[in-house]
Design a protein around this motif. Structure first.
Motif, short mmCIF file in Angstrom:
data_model
loop_
_atom_site.label_atom_id
_atom_site.label_comp_id
_atom_site.label_asym_id
_atom_site.label_seq_id
_atom_site.Cartn_x
_atom_site.Cartn_y
_atom_site.Cartn_z
N GLN A 159 47.90 43.52 47.05
CA GLN A 159 47.53 44.11 45.76
C GLN A 159 47.26 45.60 45.99
O GLN A 159 47.10 46.04 47.13
N ALA A 160 47.21 46.34 44.89
CA ALA A 160 46.90 47.77 45.00
C ALA A 160 45.45 47.94 45.42
O ALA A 160 44.61 47.09 45.14
N GLY A 161 45.16 49.04 46.10
CA GLY A 161 43.78 49.28 46.47
C GLY A 161 43.62 50.46 47.41
O GLY A 161 44.57 51.20 47.68
N GLY A 195 40.44 45.91 46.93
CA GLY A 195 41.25 45.59 45.76
C GLY A 195 40.40 45.55 44.51
O GLY A 195 39.17 45.64 44.55
N SER A 196 41.07 45.39 43.36
CA SER A 196 40.34 45.28 42.09
C SER A 196 40.31 43.85 41.59
O SER A 196 39.71 43.56 40.57
N ALA A 197 40.95 42.94 42.31
CA ALA A 197 40.97 41.53 41.93
C ALA A 197 40.66 40.70 43.18
O ALA A 197 40.83 41.18 44.31
N PRO A 198 40.21 39.46 42.97
CA PRO A 198 39.92 38.63 44.15
C PRO A 198 41.14 38.47 45.05
O PRO A 198 42.27 38.38 44.58
N SER A 199 40.88 38.46 46.34
CA SER A 199 41.96 38.25 47.31
C SER A 199 42.31 36.77 47.37
O SER A 199 41.43 35.91 47.35
N ALA A 200 43.60 36.49 47.46
CA ALA A 200 44.04 35.09 47.57
C ALA A 200 43.59 34.47 48.88
O ALA A 200 43.54 33.25 49.02
#
Ligand SMILES: [Zn+2]
Length: 352
Positions: A314-316, A338-343
């Motif tokens: 993801q972007a970050g 990142g701006s979202a949870p990591s998988a």
């Protein structure tokens, strides 16, 4: 300032370690007290050199009657790790004896009463007795800072979620570039053990308002220079002034802090899918897009198809980078905010 040397009994006859503790009494019983330690991982020295430069500043304050709160400093908190060398390599993260990370598995107490912790005669390994000793030295202080560093990266903080944004003043004082928030556990890191007695307190509790407990990551392992030592000592001093442990009218008030504040599960831990030599295409401070090439791993140098490319999930913002340039399969290469949870997020601390 008073210097005391604490003896930690060795695990074999004829051996022992010595732990130097520097303490300042302070003149005001009501002022916030502070505990600072460095090099719990014995090969992380930016905090050691910063404390070396901080102590004369505190001595000057003490001489002038401006050192108000009690201050305890353990500049080299882990003599066991400091001495752990094997064939010229300094291996100071895990105990040679117990194979435990020196900054995990601290006892988590529900109060600051340390009388139940094991003493130096307890029939347990020195690594565990050291952890008990460090808690006995630290608990009861209002400000507890554990100074570490990363492999390569900027200055940043780990903070318990409940203590943010309460610790913005620390981030401003130190010029921290990022905050990583942890929730339930950091796997018994010293910071969690220092926070544990207070975590059920209400933020309305005046004692809670005085608290500051954190792990400071003072950049990378090789960022040990006179200039950075002075800068970090000045940052620590600014914080002690801001909290009222030291009085110093010459210090300007702290400005606001702004920067990324990232929960641990939003940190992309980029791990090596294969082993080999690392060619990094990005470094700390770089912004990356999803799919961007981060690192090429040479699995079969000189051969067609002998490389594996790792891309950003993801972007970050690239926060930190591994120092060694040979990796084994599964090892950590980069931390990306990142701006979202990591998988691939998992509970507990980011690293083993
Ligand atoms: Zn560390």
């Amino acid at each position: 300032m008073k210097k005391t040397v604490e003896i930690l009994k060795g695990d074999t006859p004829g051996t022992e370690w010595r732990l130097t503790v520097l303490s300042f009494e302070g003149t005001d019983q009501s002022a916030p007290t502070a505990y600072l330690q460095a090099a719990l991982h014995g090969n992380e020295l930016p905090g050691v050199v910063a404390l070396h430069r901080l102590v004369p500043m505190l001595e000057a304050a003490e001489r002038d009657g401006r050192l108000l709160g009690r201050v305890t400093i353990v500049p080299q908190a882990n003599p066991i790790a400091t001495g752990q060398h094997l064939f010229h390599e300094h291996l100071a993260r895990f105990s040679f004896t117990t194979r435990t990370n020196f900054n995990r598995d601290f006892p988590l107490l529900s109060s600051t009463d340390t009388s139940g912790l094991p003493g130096d005669d307890a029939p347990i390994a020195a690594e565990k007795r050291l952890k008990a000793r460090l808690l006995k030295l630290s608990l009861g202080h209002d400000l507890i800072l554990d100074l570490h560093c990363d492999d390569e990266g900027p200055s940043y903080l780990y903070v318990a979620r409940q203590l943010w944004p309460h610790l913005q003043d620390l981030a401003a004082a130190l010029g921290s570039q990022a905050i990583l928030l942890w929730d339930d556990t950091s796997d018994g890191a010293f910071e969690e053990a220092a926070w544990s007695p207070h975590k059920h307190r209400s933020p309305d509790d005046p004692a809670w308002r005085r608290l500051a407990v954190t792990t400071v990551e003072f950049r990378g392992q090789s960022d040990v220079t006179p200039e950075l030592a002075d800068a970090d000592a000045a940052g620590l001093y600014r914080f002690l002034v801001a909290r009222g442990t030291v009085r110093d009218e010459t210090q300007p008030p702290l400005g606001p802090w702004s920067g990324p504040v990232t929960p641990l599960d939003h940190v992309e831990m980029i791990r090596a899918p294969v082993g080999g030599a690392l060619l990094f295409h990005v470094g700390p401070g770089d912004h990356v897009e999803a799919g961007q090439t981060l690192v090429t791993i040479l699995t079969a140098p000189g051969e067609a198809g002998g490389e594996t490319v790792v891309t950003a999930p993801q972007a970050g913002l690239v926060l930190t980078r591994r120092r060694q340039r040979l990796t084994r399969t599964g090892e950590d290469l980069l931390k990306i905010l990142g701006s979202a949870p990591s998988a691939t997020a998992r509970p507990g601390s980011l690293e083993s």
